[in-house]
Design a protein around this motif. Structure first.
Motif, PDB file in Angstrom:
ATOM      1  N   LYS A  28      57.509  13.785 -63.255  1.00 31.64           N
ATOM      2  CA  LYS A  28      58.600  13.117 -62.647  1.00 31.64           C
ATOM      3  C   LYS A  28      59.145  11.881 -63.692  1.00 31.64           C
ATOM      4  CE  LYS A  28      56.439  12.574 -58.522  1.00 31.64           C
ATOM      5  NZ  LYS A  28      56.146  12.182 -57.001  1.00 31.64           N
ATOM      6  N   HIS A  52      58.897   2.644 -61.534  1.00 27.40           N
ATOM      7  CA  HIS A  52      59.144   3.706 -61.014  1.00 27.40           C
ATOM      8  C   HIS A  52      60.732   4.157 -60.502  1.00 27.40           C
ATOM      9  CE1 HIS A  52      54.961   4.626 -59.389  1.00 27.40           C
ATOM     10  NE2 HIS A  52      55.111   4.759 -60.727  1.00 27.40           N
ATOM     11  N   GLN A  53      61.348   2.860 -60.277  1.00 23.09           N
ATOM     12  CA  GLN A  53      62.742   3.084 -60.046  1.00 23.09           C
ATOM     13  C   GLN A  53      63.781   3.649 -61.396  1.00 23.09           C
ATOM     14  OE1 GLN A  53      64.340  -0.874 -59.256  1.00 23.09           O
ATOM     15  NE2 GLN A  53      66.415   0.054 -58.628  1.00 23.09           N
ATOM     16  N   ALA A  54      63.239   2.852 -62.567  1.00 21.92           N
ATOM     17  CA  ALA A  54      63.845   3.168 -63.726  1.00 21.92           C
ATOM     18  C   ALA A  54      63.491   4.372 -64.414  1.00 21.92           C
ATOM     19  CB  ALA A  54      63.726   2.092 -64.522  1.00 21.92           C
ATOM     20  N   GLN A 113      63.685  -1.546 -51.886  1.00 15.95           N
ATOM     21  CA  GLN A 113      64.023  -2.879 -52.201  1.00 15.95           C
ATOM     22  C   GLN A 113      64.970  -3.539 -51.136  1.00 15.95           C
ATOM     23  OE1 GLN A 113      65.352  -3.355 -56.092  1.00 15.95           O
ATOM     24  NE2 GLN A 113      63.256  -2.717 -57.049  1.00 15.95           N
ATOM     25  N   SER A 120      53.914   5.192 -55.128  1.00 15.12           N
ATOM     26  CA  SER A 120      54.701   4.231 -54.936  1.00 15.12           C
ATOM     27  C   SER A 120      56.174   4.893 -55.168  1.00 15.12           C
ATOM     28  CB  SER A 120      54.768   3.018 -55.574  1.00 15.12           C
ATOM     29  OG  SER A 120      55.456   2.846 -56.632  1.00 15.12           O
ATOM     30  N   ALA A 121      57.111   4.435 -54.357  1.00 20.88           N
ATOM     31  CA  ALA A 121      58.479   5.227 -54.377  1.00 20.88           C
ATOM     32  C   ALA A 121      59.227   4.918 -55.766  1.00 20.88           C
ATOM     33  CB  ALA A 121      59.689   4.669 -53.270  1.00 20.88           C
ATOM     34  N   GLY A 122      59.868   6.082 -56.204  1.00 20.80           N
ATOM     35  CA  GLY A 122      60.361   5.947 -57.516  1.00 20.80           C
ATOM     36  C   GLY A 122      61.951   6.347 -57.497  1.00 20.80           C
ATOM     37  N   GLY A 123      62.762   6.148 -58.530  1.00 22.10           N
ATOM     38  CA  GLY A 123      64.258   6.565 -58.838  1.00 22.10           C
ATOM     39  C   GLY A 123      64.802   5.852 -57.552  1.00 22.10           C
ATOM     40  N   HIS A 124      66.123   6.458 -57.019  1.00 23.47           N
ATOM     41  CA  HIS A 124      66.921   5.897 -55.888  1.00 23.47           C
ATOM     42  C   HIS A 124      65.994   5.254 -54.886  1.00 23.47           C
ATOM     43  CE1 HIS A 124      70.412   6.858 -58.332  1.00 23.47           C
ATOM     44  NE2 HIS A 124      70.181   8.145 -58.135  1.00 23.47           N
ATOM     45  N   MET A 125      65.141   6.140 -54.446  1.00 21.68           N
ATOM     46  CA  MET A 125      64.237   5.546 -52.973  1.00 21.68           C
ATOM     47  C   MET A 125      63.663   4.301 -53.375  1.00 21.68           C
ATOM     48  SD  MET A 125      64.031   6.884 -50.071  1.00 21.68           S
ATOM     49  CE  MET A 125      63.310   5.765 -48.921  1.00 21.68           C
ATOM     50  N   ALA A 126      63.353   4.001 -54.623  1.00 20.18           N
ATOM     51  CA  ALA A 126      62.608   2.494 -54.968  1.00 20.18           C
ATOM     52  C   ALA A 126      63.972   1.533 -54.612  1.00 20.18           C
ATOM     53  CB  ALA A 126      62.254   2.393 -56.637  1.00 20.18           C
ATOM     54  N   ASP A 127      65.157   1.796 -54.875  1.00 22.25           N
ATOM     55  CA  ASP A 127      66.232   1.094 -54.377  1.00 22.25           C
ATOM     56  C   ASP A 127      66.280   0.950 -53.149  1.00 22.25           C
ATOM     57  OD1 ASP A 127      67.705   0.276 -56.953  1.00 22.25           O
ATOM     58  OD2 ASP A 127      68.411   2.390 -57.144  1.00 22.25           O
ATOM     59  N   GLY A 137      57.185  -0.496 -58.224  1.00 21.10           N
ATOM     60  CA  GLY A 137      58.744  -0.097 -57.790  1.00 21.10           C
ATOM     61  C   GLY A 137      59.614  -0.221 -59.093  1.00 21.10           C
ATOM     62  N   GLU A 188      70.352  -1.364 -62.728  1.00 23.27           N
ATOM     63  CA  GLU A 188      69.366  -2.106 -63.381  1.00 23.27           C
ATOM     64  C   GLU A 188      69.524  -3.490 -63.080  1.00 23.27           C
ATOM     65  OE1 GLU A 188      66.577  -0.500 -65.162  1.00 23.27           O
ATOM     66  OE2 GLU A 188      67.524   1.016 -64.080  1.00 23.27           O
ATOM     67  N   ARG A 245      61.273   7.071 -63.227  1.00 21.80           N
ATOM     68  CA  ARG A 245      60.609   8.224 -62.620  1.00 21.80           C
ATOM     69  C   ARG A 245      61.919   8.815 -61.854  1.00 21.80           C
ATOM     70  NH1 ARG A 245      55.501   8.087 -58.708  1.00 21.80           N
ATOM     71  NH2 ARG A 245      57.028   8.225 -56.946  1.00 21.80           N
ATOM     72  N   SER A 246      61.968  10.049 -61.672  1.00 22.80           N
ATOM     73  CA  SER A 246      63.222  10.739 -60.962  1.00 22.80           C
ATOM     74  C   SER A 246      63.149  10.533 -59.525  1.00 22.80           C
ATOM     75  CB  SER A 246      63.130  12.232 -61.150  1.00 22.80           C
ATOM     76  OG  SER A 246      61.868  12.957 -60.812  1.00 22.80           O
ATOM     77  N   ARG A 247      62.087  10.269 -59.075  1.00 25.31           N
ATOM     78  CA  ARG A 247      61.879   9.904 -57.460  1.00 25.31           C
ATOM     79  C   ARG A 247      60.601   9.304 -56.992  1.00 25.31           C
ATOM     80  NH1 ARG A 247      59.154  14.189 -54.743  1.00 25.31           N
ATOM     81  NH2 ARG A 247      59.297  16.095 -55.919  1.00 25.31           N
TER      82      ARG A 247
END
Lengths: 152, 311
Positions: A94, A146-148, B286, B276-283, A143, B73, A150-152
């Protein structure tokens, strides 16, 4: 002709042994495997302090400190060889290619993890409330990367 | 007299056909125009509604406004500068979230409550143009007028920013906004996706947070060829329309976590296995982390009442 059966068996044995060796020689898959193993070690130790923070496990300062120290060690491992050209944005991972385009920010986010893990070590030796607070910051550090990246 | 005029005289069968086709075209065009006339709220809809900016802030975080309308960002205080910027890639082209800051020129500072209501619940701009459903007015259509007006009051407290909105980059047929009117006829509805009559108060609270504000279904419900949500597969997951991979289903058929685990994930981003959540789900995490614990518990309770649909 009676010799053929043992020879075939030997060949088959070689093939079974050779397959994993071949896989290990693929540097891309190696890097992906190393990343996942590293993340698994994070998850294993997070399970200890996270379980205590959630109240699923009784708080024990010594046990929490050991797990937090492991997390801090993991955060301080140099990951340069994990994130190599060709190992991002492909099947089975990912992780996003943008990691290699903004390496400074990527490293800054790892620094955030180091800071949060160090704070967790201090909190783990204090009390449950401190641990719970520090877990929030640590989750934020996970987070933000992973937010920036990782794809999800 | 030759050419078009001669044809228009239409003495032969060809002329009859052409007149028929032109007539049908005009009738069809007129029908299209009538069907796609923007539907808006009556001017009285926001009269006498008292705004509560504190409630508006809850709506702001639950609705995830900053995830698209703050600069990509952005962190911390910068999340409150709603100058726009997030690009949403879709099969129809790239949509760019506009400036919704308090700036009277570049943003929405000069709007009335009624204009804001029309944008949020009907997808119609103050000029009477349709927004594209990349903006989840299809979910916000279920919001109460009180929450819409309260949200606007909270937005008015945030910084103004004069950065102009960036244009969308769409394939040709989709540049004609009027066509969105037809799409709205097919898909814009204020009916709950989970319409069980026996929801508890907490489950209904979760439904409001998930369906009206949090717009979970915008990503987690698969879309049909026209980009509309497939109602029978609410929250069942499917291919990611914005890129590679799949979006996980979150009906009980897929999401087997306990309610406490779901609520914990929505606060910390940690799965029960401590991924842990990544991508849009991390947004999303938050944003939801800023809600009261009872709100996250309610979302978890609601998710357990969603009809299970295998992905």
């Amino acid at each position: 002709m009676r010799h053929i059966r043992p020879i075939l068996a030997a060949l088959a044995a070689c093939a079974v042994v050779a397959l994993p060796v071949a896989a290990q020689q693929d540097p891309i898959q190696n890097a992906i495997g190393a990343r996942k193993a590293h993340m698994q070690l994070y998850a294993h130790n997070l399970g200890v302090v996270g379980g205590m923070a959630q109240g699923a496990i009784a708080f024990d300062a010594a046990v929490a400190t050991r797990a937090a120290q492991n997390l801090e060690r993991l955060a301080n491992i140099d990951e340069t060889s994990y994130w190599i050209e060709g190992s991002l944005g492909i099947e089975g991972t990912k992780a996003l290619p943008v990691i290699l385009e903004t390496p400074d920010d990527f490293l800054a986010k790892q620094d955030g993890m180091k800071t949060a893990a160090a704070a967790l070590v201090a909190a783990a030796g204090t009390d449950l409330a401190a641990l719970q607070g520090a877990m929030g910051a640590l989750g934020g550090a996970c987070g933000s990367c992973h937010q920036a990246y990782r794809s999800r | 007299m030759t050419g078009p005029v001669g044809i228009a005289k239409g003495t032969g069968m060809l002329g009859t056909l052409i007149r028929w086709a032109v007539g049908a075209g005009i009738a069809g065009g007129a029908a299209f125009w009538v069907l796609t006339d923007p539907v808006t709220a009556p001017a009285s809809a926001t009269e006498g509604i008292v705004a509560d900016p504190a409630r508006g802030e809850v709506v702001f975080w639950a609705g995830g406004c900053a995830s698209c309308h703050a600069a990509p960002e952005a962190t911390g205080e910068a999340k409150l500068v709603l100058a726009g910027g997030r690009a949403l890639e879709t099969p129809f082209g790239t949509f760019r979230a506009p400036n919704i800051s308090a700036d009277p020129e570049a943003g929405i500072g000069a709007w009335t409550d009624h204009q804001f209501l029309n944008a949020m619940r009907h997808g119609v701009s103050p000029e009477g143009a349709f927004y594209y459903p990349a903006f989840p007015y299809t979910s916000y259509a279920k919001m109460t007028v009180e929450d819409v007006v309260s949200l606007r009051a909270f937005l008015a407290t945030l910084p103004a920013d004069a950065t102009p909105s960036q244009p969308h980059d769409l394939a040709l047929p989709f540049r004609l906004r009027r066509g969105v009117g037809l799409w709205n006829l097919m898909y814009l509805s204020s009916t709950w996706a989970v319409d069980a009559p026996d929801l508890t108060e907490v489950e209904a609270q979760g439904r409001y947070l998930a369906e009206a504000l949090g717009h979970c279904g915008e990503c987690h419900t698969p879309r049909d060829a026209f980009g509309g949500p497939v109602a029978a597969r609410h929250l069942a997951g499917g291919p990611n329309p914005s890129g590679e991979g799949t979006i996980p289903g979150i009906t009980p058929a897929t999401l087997t976590w306990t309610e406490a685990e779901i609520a914990g994930y929505l606060m910390t981003g940690f799965t029960p296995e401590f991924d842990s959540a990544g991508g849009h789900m991390a947004d999303v995490v938050q944003n939801l982390a800023r809600l009261a614990p009872g709100d996250r518990d309610a979302i978890a309770a609601y998710l357990k009442r969603v009809p299970p649909v295998a992905p």
